[in-house]
Structure formats: C-alpha cells, structure tokens
Motif scaffolding. Structure first.
Motif, PDB file in Angstrom:
ATOM      1  N   VAL A 114     -18.089  29.150 -46.061  1.00  0.00           N
ATOM      2  CA  VAL A 114     -18.694  29.783 -45.225  1.00  0.00           C
ATOM      3  C   VAL A 114     -16.198  30.568 -45.649  1.00  0.00           C
ATOM      4  N   THR A 115     -15.807  29.499 -45.029  1.00  0.00           N
ATOM      5  CA  THR A 115     -13.838  29.829 -44.601  1.00  0.00           C
ATOM      6  C   THR A 115     -13.525  30.768 -45.970  1.00  0.00           C
ATOM      7  N   THR A 116     -14.127  29.402 -47.080  1.00  0.00           N
ATOM      8  CA  THR A 116     -13.740  29.186 -48.554  1.00  0.00           C
ATOM      9  C   THR A 116     -13.826  30.827 -49.344  1.00  0.00           C
ATOM     10  N   GLY A 117     -15.099  30.647 -49.338  1.00  0.00           N
ATOM     11  CA  GLY A 117     -16.303  31.863 -49.670  1.00  0.00           C
ATOM     12  C   GLY A 117     -16.753  31.648 -50.886  1.00  0.00           C
ATOM     13  N   SER A 118     -16.327  30.276 -51.594  1.00  0.00           N
ATOM     14  CA  SER A 118     -17.283  30.080 -52.920  1.00  0.00           C
ATOM     15  C   SER A 118     -17.405  28.708 -52.476  1.00  0.00           C
ATOM     16  N   GLU A 156     -30.871  31.286 -57.658  1.00  0.00           N
ATOM     17  CA  GLU A 156     -32.271  31.545 -57.756  1.00  0.00           C
ATOM     18  C   GLU A 156     -32.823  31.139 -55.894  1.00  0.00           C
ATOM     19  N   GLU A 157     -32.054  30.576 -55.269  1.00  0.00           N
ATOM     20  CA  GLU A 157     -32.708  30.205 -54.075  1.00  0.00           C
ATOM     21  C   GLU A 157     -31.547  30.121 -53.038  1.00  0.00           C
ATOM     22  N   THR A 158     -31.547  30.172 -51.355  1.00  0.00           N
ATOM     23  CA  THR A 158     -30.974  29.345 -50.301  1.00  0.00           C
ATOM     24  C   THR A 158     -31.821  28.720 -49.782  1.00  0.00           C
ATOM     25  N   ARG A 159     -32.142  27.553 -49.292  1.00  0.00           N
ATOM     26  CA  ARG A 159     -32.453  26.986 -48.420  1.00  0.00           C
ATOM     27  C   ARG A 159     -32.808  25.739 -47.659  1.00  0.00           C
ATOM     28  N   ALA A 160     -32.940  25.839 -46.764  1.00  0.00           N
ATOM     29  CA  ALA A 160     -33.025  24.679 -45.712  1.00  0.00           C
ATOM     30  C   ALA A 160     -34.354  23.769 -45.504  1.00  0.00           C
ATOM     31  N   TRP A 161     -33.278  22.399 -45.360  1.00  0.00           N
ATOM     32  CA  TRP A 161     -34.614  21.780 -45.779  1.00  0.00           C
ATOM     33  C   TRP A 161     -34.015  20.542 -44.443  1.00  0.00           C
ATOM     34  N   ILE A 166     -53.389  27.118 -40.608  1.00  0.00           N
ATOM     35  CA  ILE A 166     -53.825  25.997 -40.877  1.00  0.00           C
ATOM     36  C   ILE A 166     -55.170  26.065 -40.537  1.00  0.00           C
ATOM     37  N   GLU A 167     -55.242  25.969 -39.094  1.00  0.00           N
ATOM     38  CA  GLU A 167     -56.562  26.272 -38.563  1.00  0.00           C
ATOM     39  C   GLU A 167     -56.468  26.984 -37.512  1.00  0.00           C
ATOM     40  N   PRO A 168     -57.666  27.912 -36.979  1.00  0.00           N
ATOM     41  CA  PRO A 168     -56.959  28.752 -36.096  1.00  0.00           C
ATOM     42  C   PRO A 168     -56.399  28.558 -34.819  1.00  0.00           C
ATOM     43  N   ASN A 169     -55.716  27.470 -34.580  1.00  0.00           N
ATOM     44  CA  ASN A 169     -54.724  26.692 -33.211  1.00  0.00           C
ATOM     45  C   ASN A 169     -53.684  26.468 -33.542  1.00  0.00           C
ATOM     46  N   VAL A 170     -53.160  26.445 -34.850  1.00  0.00           N
ATOM     47  CA  VAL A 170     -52.145  26.042 -35.480  1.00  0.00           C
ATOM     48  C   VAL A 170     -51.379  27.272 -36.790  1.00  0.00           C
ATOM     49  N   GLY A 171     -50.052  27.170 -36.255  1.00  0.00           N
ATOM     50  CA  GLY A 171     -49.575  28.138 -36.763  1.00  0.00           C
ATOM     51  C   GLY A 171     -48.011  27.038 -37.159  1.00  0.00           C
ATOM     52  N   VAL A 172     -47.724  27.642 -38.023  1.00  0.00           N
ATOM     53  CA  VAL A 172     -46.485  26.925 -39.363  1.00  0.00           C
ATOM     54  C   VAL A 172     -45.162  28.537 -39.129  1.00  0.00           C
ATOM     55  N   VAL A 173     -43.791  27.991 -38.130  1.00  0.00           N
ATOM     56  CA  VAL A 173     -43.644  28.897 -38.423  1.00  0.00           C
ATOM     57  C   VAL A 173     -41.760  29.006 -38.611  1.00  0.00           C
ATOM     58  N   ALA A 174     -41.253  30.182 -39.083  1.00  0.00           N
ATOM     59  CA  ALA A 174     -39.885  30.031 -39.395  1.00  0.00           C
ATOM     60  C   ALA A 174     -38.862  29.599 -38.470  1.00  0.00           C
ATOM     61  N   VAL A 175     -38.252  28.718 -38.709  1.00  0.00           N
ATOM     62  CA  VAL A 175     -37.063  28.523 -37.417  1.00  0.00           C
ATOM     63  C   VAL A 175     -35.354  29.435 -37.875  1.00  0.00           C
ATOM     64  N   PRO A 176     -35.616  30.473 -36.838  1.00  0.00           N
ATOM     65  CA  PRO A 176     -34.280  31.407 -36.842  1.00  0.00           C
ATOM     66  C   PRO A 176     -33.284  30.206 -36.948  1.00  0.00           C
ATOM     67  N   ASP A 177     -31.862  31.005 -38.186  1.00  0.00           N
ATOM     68  CA  ASP A 177     -30.923  30.945 -39.153  1.00  0.00           C
ATOM     69  C   ASP A 177     -30.738  32.087 -39.341  1.00  0.00           C
ATOM     70  N   ASP A 178     -29.187  31.732 -38.607  1.00  0.00           N
ATOM     71  CA  ASP A 178     -28.328  33.348 -39.515  1.00  0.00           C
ATOM     72  C   ASP A 178     -27.786  32.608 -40.716  1.00  0.00           C
ATOM     73  N   ARG A 179     -27.415  31.569 -40.701  1.00  0.00           N
ATOM     74  CA  ARG A 179     -26.401  30.975 -41.652  1.00  0.00           C
ATOM     75  C   ARG A 179     -27.322  30.517 -42.823  1.00  0.00           C
ATOM     76  N   LEU A 180     -28.425  31.253 -43.176  1.00  0.00           N
ATOM     77  CA  LEU A 180     -29.101  31.128 -44.457  1.00  0.00           C
ATOM     78  C   LEU A 180     -28.632  32.545 -45.292  1.00  0.00           C
ATOM     79  N   GLN A 181     -28.671  33.622 -44.325  1.00  0.00           N
ATOM     80  CA  GLN A 181     -28.021  34.647 -44.771  1.00  0.00           C
ATOM     81  C   GLN A 181     -26.515  34.764 -45.245  1.00  0.00           C
ATOM     82  N   VAL A 182     -26.195  33.928 -44.848  1.00  0.00           N
ATOM     83  CA  VAL A 182     -24.519  33.900 -45.202  1.00  0.00           C
ATOM     84  C   VAL A 182     -24.493  32.970 -46.510  1.00  0.00           C
ATOM     85  N   LEU A 183     -25.308  32.593 -46.528  1.00  0.00           N
ATOM     86  CA  LEU A 183     -24.995  31.313 -47.564  1.00  0.00           C
ATOM     87  C   LEU A 183     -26.048  32.022 -48.548  1.00  0.00           C
ATOM     88  N   ALA A 184     -26.598  32.524 -48.701  1.00  0.00           N
ATOM     89  CA  ALA A 184     -27.401  33.524 -49.491  1.00  0.00           C
ATOM     90  C   ALA A 184     -26.472  34.775 -50.600  1.00  0.00           C
TER      91      ALA A 184
END
Length: 376
Positions: free
Chosen positions: A341-345, A301-306, A50-68
């Motif tokens: 995850v346990t049931t699979g769908s 279409e997508e898996t999204r963390a809100w 947004i500015e030179p001293n501001v950054g927006v970063v992704a929060v690491p979350d392994d659950r996203l790939q599993v759900l995707a």
C-alpha cells in the motif's frame, strides 16, 4: 504460475461457529441479522445458506478494496466463516430436557461458541427465568455443557482404567482425563486446563464442549450500544476469569438496519453514537477466535482473501487455492500488505526490495500478499 486466484472456493474446510443461548436472549434475531446481512451482500460477495440454520458470511476487511484499487481488480472475494444457529437450550439439557440431546449433538460439531447473553430489558420479551441475570444465564449453559463433558469423561475413564494398568498409552490418557475431570468438578471449563500438544490430541476425539473457545456476545438495547451497561460489565468480569472475549452487540439495531435504506444507515448509527451495531465486530472476532488468518492474491481479474490456519507454511497456504500449488510449490513472491500500500504497486515494491522470495519453510503472516510459483 499464479497471478491471481481463479478457483471458486478455498480447499480448507470452512470452520463453524455455533450461536448458543437461552430462549429469548436475542440469539435467533442475531443469527437472522447475520444471514440477512450476507444476503444483502450477495450482489457483491458469494453467499449461501447450507441449511435453514446455517449461514456463510463474508468477513469484513477494508484491505480488500484498497488492494483491488491498486490492481484495478474486476472482482473482490472476501474470506468467509460459517455460523450455525443452535436450538435454544434449557436447564436439564445434559439429561435430555427440551431439545437437549439435539443441542449437545449440534454444538459438538462446531469449532467455536458464540454465547449470546441477554443484557437488555423488554417487558414484551419474557425472560425464561423471569428476570434479567446475565451471570445466572451464563451459569445455566456452562453447567449443562460441563455436565455433558463430565458424563462423557467418566464413561471413558471407566472404559480405559483396566487397560491403564499395563498400557502406557491408556495410562497417559487416563492421567489427562483425571486432570480435566478435576477441573470440571471444581466448576472450571476444560479449556482452562493447560495441555501440551500430545495431551490435546489424546482428548480431541471426545469433542469436549467446554474445551471449545468462546466469545460472549452481550446483547444490549440500542440505547446501551455505545456505552454498555452494568450487565455488560458483569459479563466482562466473568469472561476475564476464563480468558474469553466479549463483543457488545445489539440484535435490535442490526434488525432495524436491514429495514433502513443503505444511504441512511450511517446517520442512524451516528445518532446512536456508534459506527456499527456490533455484528461486523462479532464476525471479525469469531474469525480470530477460530485461529484463522488471511493472506491475499491480487491482480486485474480479482482480489481475494484466502483463509488459512495460524502457523501454516507457504506450501500449505498455496494448497488452500489448489492442491497442485502445494504439490508443485517452488516459491512464493511475498510482500506485506502495508509495504504494498505504501509503495502503491507490486512493481514499485519490487524496486524498493520489499518483495521477498519465500520457500518451503516460510510461515505465512497475516496480510501477506502472495504470488505462487509452482511446477506440476
């Protein structure tokens, strides 16, 4: 009806964490690693500066790939948090020394503080005080923040003291201010003062600096990343006294990782006896410190963390996606992440009775996978 979110950004205001520290403690190196990491992920995840001293970063979350994988999603969109690199502070900042006034103004605007503390020796990087002393460094910054708060509280007390004689609201505010003033005079942070909800609301407009939650980022050399050192232990003991968290991080390692090809990074970290340089842990800890929680939507279409605030009800959580969802909320079909995850769908989870239909008074839990029904 929503099967998977197709909106560009959550409508919740993104909360900000300010990275602070004395000069030459590794603060900017760490921030640059945060930003570079985010840029490196830009092929997969949205990123912006947004500015030179501001950054927006992704929060690491392994659950996203599993759900995707479960949903065969084309895209993954993680939760995000904003980091702000706040100009180095020096002794006397509360009186305007150095970049003091700018520092204090910037720090008032953030929701939480990441206080980088130097816990490494390096003759090429001169410490502003001439030697390594994490507790002394912490004291310098905490004192400046406390002095700024004291000044603000004293001005406010002076303003409302007369009103308090015949005004109940002013009397209540004065009592809270006196309580915090006492704590600050005793060398304690405003956040250590136990306030109820009404009292916290009374002082919120003051934006007290020592009221903000803190994570101490103990910045170590690569040799100390796996085990820590005596300086890190000093920081831990101090943090415990004020109910703050400590994350051990190596800005040096995080910088080096950016220079190494991706397929060689795991070997490099393994040689150091760690799985990461501390940055991912710091991002996750910051997200928690800000009182943020995650729920998911998932589909082809997508898996999204809100991102939501802890304690949000289902209609409010739906409103994070779009205001129409909150306005026309009917119910939320909800299943816990582990159950899905346990049931699979989703179909299998429904067959086992694990998908619940939640209404207006449901408090969304961390990791809920949700599908909103609404009508507008």
């Amino acid at each position: 009806m929503l099967e998977t979110a197709k909106y560009n950004a959550p409508l919740i205001t993104m909360l900000r964490a300010g990275i602070v520290g004395l000069p030459n403690v590794g603060k900017s190196t760490l921030f640059n690693a945060v930003v570079a990491n985010a840029k490196a992920q830009a092929a997969n995840f949205p990123f912006c500066t947004i500015e030179p001293n501001v950054g927006v970063v992704a929060v690491p979350d392994d659950r996203l790939q599993v759900l995707a994988d479960i949903s065969s999603s084309k895209e993954i969109v993680p939760a995000r948090v904003e980091f702000v690199d706040i100009a180095g502070l020096v002794k006397g900042a509360s009186q305007g020394e150095g970049l003091g006034n700018q520092f204090l103004a910037n720090i008032r605007e953030v929701d939480a503080i990441i206080h980088v503390v130097r816990c490494f020796e390096n003759d090429d990087i001169i410490h502003v005080s001439g030697s390594i002393g994490p507790l002394r460094d912490i004291e310098v910054i905490n004192l400046e923040l406390a002095l700024a708060d004291l000044s603000q509280i004293e001005k406010r007390m002076e303003r409302i003291r007369k009103q308090a004689r015949n005004n109940k609201e002013a009397e209540a505010e004065l009592a809270v201010l006196e309580n915090i003033h006492r704590a600050l005079e005793e060398g304690k942070a405003a956040r250590t003062v136990d306030l109820d909800e009404d009292e916290a609301l009374i002082i919120k407009p003051l934006g007290l600096l020592t009221r903000k939650p803190v994570i101490y980022a103990a910045n170590v050399s690569e040799d100390d990343l796996s085990e820590g050192n005596s300086w890190v232990e000093e920081v831990r003991v101090h943090a415990q006294s004020e109910s703050a968290q400590v994350v051990v991080v190596s800005a040096q390692v995080e910088s080096e990782l950016l220079e190494i090809p991706e397929d060689e990074r795991a070997d490099f970290l393994e040689a150091l006896g760690v799985e990461e340089g501390g940055l991912q842990s710091l991002i996750r800890a910051t997200y928690d410190l800000l009182g943020l929680r995650t729920y998911f939507t998932t589909g082809p279409e997508e898996t999204r963390a809100w991102t939501i605030r802890a304690g949000m009800l289902a209609p409010q959580a739906a409103g994070v996606i779009h205001t129409d969802f909150e306005r026309g909320f009917i119910r939320a079909e909800t299943v816990g992440y582990e159950d899905l995850v346990t049931t699979g769908s989703m179909g299998a989870a429904k067959d086992k009775g694990l998908v619940r239909s939640e209404g207006n008074d449901y408090t969304v839990k961390e990791g809920d996978v949700m599908l909103f029904r609404f009508n507008v």
